[in-house]
Design an enzyme around this catalytic site. Sequence first.
Site, PDB file in Angstrom:
ATOM      1  N   TYR A 223      31.840  18.575 -44.890  1.00  0.00           N
ATOM      2  CA  TYR A 223      31.033  18.258 -46.069  1.00  0.00           C
ATOM      3  C   TYR A 223      31.464  16.917 -46.654  1.00  0.00           C
ATOM      4  O   TYR A 223      30.635  16.070 -46.993  1.00  0.00           O
ATOM      5  CB  TYR A 223      31.202  19.374 -47.101  1.00  0.00           C
ATOM      6  CG  TYR A 223      30.417  19.181 -48.378  1.00  0.00           C
ATOM      7  CD1 TYR A 223      29.031  19.301 -48.401  1.00  0.00           C
ATOM      8  CD2 TYR A 223      31.073  18.915 -49.583  1.00  0.00           C
ATOM      9  CE1 TYR A 223      28.323  19.156 -49.579  1.00  0.00           C
ATOM     10  CE2 TYR A 223      30.373  18.771 -50.768  1.00  0.00           C
ATOM     11  CZ  TYR A 223      28.995  18.893 -50.748  1.00  0.00           C
ATOM     12  OH  TYR A 223      28.296  18.737 -51.920  1.00  0.00           O
TER      13      TYR A 223
ATOM     14  N   LYS B  51      29.415  13.391 -47.002  1.00  0.00           N
ATOM     15  CA  LYS B  51      29.188  12.725 -48.285  1.00  0.00           C
ATOM     16  C   LYS B  51      29.628  11.256 -48.254  1.00  0.00           C
ATOM     17  O   LYS B  51      28.936  10.386 -48.777  1.00  0.00           O
ATOM     18  CB  LYS B  51      29.882  13.484 -49.418  1.00  0.00           C
ATOM     19  CG  LYS B  51      29.204  14.803 -49.766  1.00  0.00           C
ATOM     20  CD  LYS B  51      27.741  14.603 -50.135  1.00  0.00           C
ATOM     21  CE  LYS B  51      27.042  15.874 -50.532  1.00  0.00           C
ATOM     22  NZ  LYS B  51      25.591  15.666 -50.784  1.00  0.00           N
TER      23      LYS B  51
END
Length: 316
Positions: free
Chosen positions: A141, A145
Site C-alpha cells: 500500500y 502511494k
Amino acid sequence: MKKILITGALGQIGSELTMALREKYGQNQVIATDIREADSPVVTEGPFEVLDVTDYNAMYELTEKHEVDTIMHLAALLSAKAENNPKFAWDLNMGGLVNALEVARELNLKFFTPSSIGAFGPTTPKIKTPQDTVQRPTTMYGVNKVSGELLCDYYYYRFGVDTRGVRFPGLISYVTEPGGGTTDYAVEIYYEALKNKKYSSFIAEGTYMDMMYMPDAIQAIIQLMEADGDKLEHRNAFNVTAISAAPEDFAKAIQKHIPDFELTYEVDPVRQSIAESWPDSIDSDCAKREWGFEPEYDIDKMTANMLEKLREKLGL
C-alpha cells in the site's frame, strides 16, 4: 469544479464526499462510480455508473459521456487488505490511477487522488514528519502511494494536468463501516463502546498514529480543489492531520461519556507492524500556508459527535 466524476464512490471517503459535493454543486453535477451497486444514497440520489477502474476504455467513455471537468479518483485497496493480496493491490491501485490520469490528460480535466501516511516508512522521521522527507515504505500500500504521488507530479510537470492531493492520516467516520485499514480500530472502538462497553484493540498500547474526523477530510478535499493553483507549491500529497493518538487516548475520550468503558488488547502482528512503520505525528504546515487548511475537530470534539451520530445510527 463544475461537473465531477468520482471513482470508488461507495468507499469510506467516497460515500461522504459524493453527498457533500452534490449538496454544494448540485445533485446532477456529481457522477458517482464504483465496481458494484449498493443500497446507498450515493446510488439512489444522483447519477451513478458501474465502473471497473482497470478498464481504461470504459473510464474514458463514461467520463466523456458525462462531460465532466474534474476526476476525483478514490478507488483503491487499503493497507491491510493490500498486504493480503499485494499483486492485486498493485494492479488495482496503480492500474486504476494511471488510467484515471490518462483520461484527465486526454480530456484536459482537473484531478484529485488521495495519498496516505502509508507513503512513509520506518526510516521516515516519526515526530512532526515534514512535508518533504524520506519515503521508503515497507508495505505494498505504501509503495503504491509513493508511486502515485510521483506519478501525479509527473503528469503535472510533463503534461500540465492539474493534479492535486493530500496525504490522509487514519480517517474516522460514523457513516461507513471500517474497510481494511490499519487505523480501523479508531472506528471500531466507538461501535463497541456503545454496543458492549468494551473493545479489544488490534493495535498495541502506546502506538501513536495520526487521525482525522471525516468532516475535516471532506472539507480539506474541497478546499484544496477550490484553491488558486498558482499558490500551490507542492500540489500533490500535502500532509494533513488533526489528531495524533494511541488506542488509550481514544479510550480516555470515550470514558468521559461512557465511564465504565474498558479497553483491552489483542494485537494483530501484521497491522501492528504496519502501524510501527508510520509516523507518530506529521507536520501539516505546508497545507496551512499554501491553501489554508485548518481542522475543526480534536479528539474530544470528534468523540462527542461520533458517539451522538452512532447512537442515532444504531438506534441506541
